[in-house]
Design a protein around this motif. Sequence first.
Motif, mmCIF file in Angstrom:
data_model
loop_
_atom_site.group_PDB
_atom_site.id
_atom_site.type_symbol
_atom_site.label_atom_id
_atom_site.label_comp_id
_atom_site.label_asym_id
_atom_site.label_seq_id
_atom_site.Cartn_x
_atom_site.Cartn_y
_atom_site.Cartn_z
ATOM 1 N N SER A 178 0.736 -1.306 -0.220
ATOM 2 C CA SER A 178 -0.099 -0.059 -0.036
ATOM 3 C C SER A 178 0.999 1.207 0.108
ATOM 4 N N LYS A 179 2.253 1.128 0.267
ATOM 5 C CA LYS A 179 3.060 2.443 0.226
ATOM 6 C C LYS A 179 3.917 2.055 -0.636
ATOM 7 N N ASN A 180 4.711 3.331 -1.168
ATOM 8 C CA ASN A 180 5.805 3.303 -2.091
ATOM 9 C C ASN A 180 7.245 3.989 -1.647
ATOM 10 N N ALA A 181 7.990 4.161 -2.613
ATOM 11 C CA ALA A 181 9.382 4.480 -1.954
ATOM 12 C C ALA A 181 9.289 5.837 -1.341
ATOM 13 N N PHE A 182 8.288 6.738 -1.542
ATOM 14 C CA PHE A 182 8.190 8.028 -1.213
ATOM 15 C C PHE A 182 7.050 8.220 0.012
ATOM 16 N N SER A 183 6.469 6.992 0.097
ATOM 17 C CA SER A 183 5.431 7.211 1.433
ATOM 18 C C SER A 183 5.757 6.406 2.479
ATOM 19 N N TYR A 216 14.382 -3.863 -5.232
ATOM 20 C CA TYR A 216 15.536 -3.084 -5.624
ATOM 21 C C TYR A 216 15.420 -1.550 -5.923
ATOM 22 N N ASP A 217 14.598 -1.210 -6.733
ATOM 23 C CA ASP A 217 14.335 0.197 -7.261
ATOM 24 C C ASP A 217 13.760 0.673 -6.198
ATOM 25 N N LEU A 218 12.411 0.260 -5.607
ATOM 26 C CA LEU A 218 12.028 1.071 -4.217
ATOM 27 C C LEU A 218 12.873 1.187 -3.144
ATOM 28 N N LEU A 223 16.116 5.410 -0.352
ATOM 29 C CA LEU A 223 17.602 5.730 0.151
ATOM 30 C C LEU A 223 17.827 7.507 -0.452
ATOM 31 N N ARG A 224 17.437 7.489 -1.708
ATOM 32 C CA ARG A 224 17.897 8.926 -2.272
ATOM 33 C C ARG A 224 16.998 9.819 -1.573
ATOM 34 N N PHE A 225 15.534 9.467 -1.513
ATOM 35 C CA PHE A 225 14.583 10.558 -0.977
ATOM 36 C C PHE A 225 14.663 10.785 0.306
ATOM 37 N N ARG A 226 15.071 10.079 1.076
ATOM 38 C CA ARG A 226 15.368 10.226 2.503
ATOM 39 C C ARG A 226 16.781 10.629 2.926
ATOM 40 N N LEU A 227 17.620 10.960 1.945
ATOM 41 C CA LEU A 227 18.902 11.390 2.240
ATOM 42 C C LEU A 227 19.690 10.566 2.854
ATOM 43 N N ILE A 228 19.766 9.279 2.588
ATOM 44 C CA ILE A 228 20.393 8.198 3.560
ATOM 45 C C ILE A 228 21.554 8.048 2.576
ATOM 46 N N PRO A 229 22.752 7.824 2.903
ATOM 47 C CA PRO A 229 23.956 7.484 2.269
ATOM 48 C C PRO A 229 23.658 6.268 1.433
#
Length: 342
Positions: A178-183, A216-218, A223-229
């Motif tokens: 129900s969620k995606n990489a940004f939610s 993998y893509d999620l 990581l990119r969206f949440r500014l995690i290395p």
Amino acid sequence: MKKLLIISCAIIAIVVVYQLVVYLMSSIKQDKIKVEPFLAFGNNTEVFFKGRVIKAYTQQRPSSRKNWLSNIISAIKRYAGSSVPLAKVEIIFQNKSYVVSTDEDGVFELHIVDSKPILNEKEQVLFQVLEPLSKETSIAHMDVTRYSGQTGVISDIDDTIIISHSTDIGKKFWLSISKNAFSRRPLPGVSEFYRKITQDKRLPIFYVSSSDWSLYDLIQDFLRFRLIPEGPILLKDKHINLRNIWKSGGGDHSHKANKIELIMNMFPQMQFYLIGDSGQHDPEIYAQVIKDYPGRVKDVFIRIVGTLDADRESELKKLHGFEHFHFIKTSTEAIEILEKKP
């Protein structure tokens, strides 16, 4: 009673959506066979490549504005793809060609042990599906990253950086579809802690998880969206489809030890920080790493999931190398421990 009713309604809704999407997708042909590269990293003499070949449906880019229904449809599409076993993949690197075959889950890998980097030149690898033949040739590129130095980080993902509820199959399943990489939500303070432990991204970090390659893509987007290395993401090879989607992230976790072994052997000069959680078998796996690689583990950070019962706590205290373990409830605690280190 109210909670049970909500769960029942949610399950019915998922089943209805699933049937609807399957019906709609049955009239749509899958896209061309494509190659998905996952890993392209190495040291000063070796490189390791990994990817898979799959028939999949076109996916739209996720966004924070998509609702749960859109995310469920995307999840169904994600897992509706079929792996292509025994496919032939050509890997071209440094003007040399290597041909490998995919396994029963459509996964392939190549480990080259005599490949030094070309000075002052950005390295890139090309992947191309040779068999089965398709109307359109599937070609993908990936930058190759070489790592060096004295210290690195190896981290779990579920309930270590991202809230997953791995110990509650119902909650975990609902979150995953129900969620995606940004939610999806990170654990509080994770971004700051990981920037701190990687010395503001100067140290290499490797992610090892029991999630499957369909995610993998999620994970990469998260990581990119949440500014995690960012760093190489090593996931479970077993293909997950619509029939066993609920098994994603579960089952045997021994593959994590194998992935960590690959990293430890590829970077023998490095000491590592290990990060995980108490919800699965991270402490036991990391204790074995300490035993197998004496002097190679600097510290272990284990995030406590839920509460530790007396039996579990007693067993953890018996772990090999227990003096290296730090059991934390928050990222703030982890940062404080890290800052006290010499």
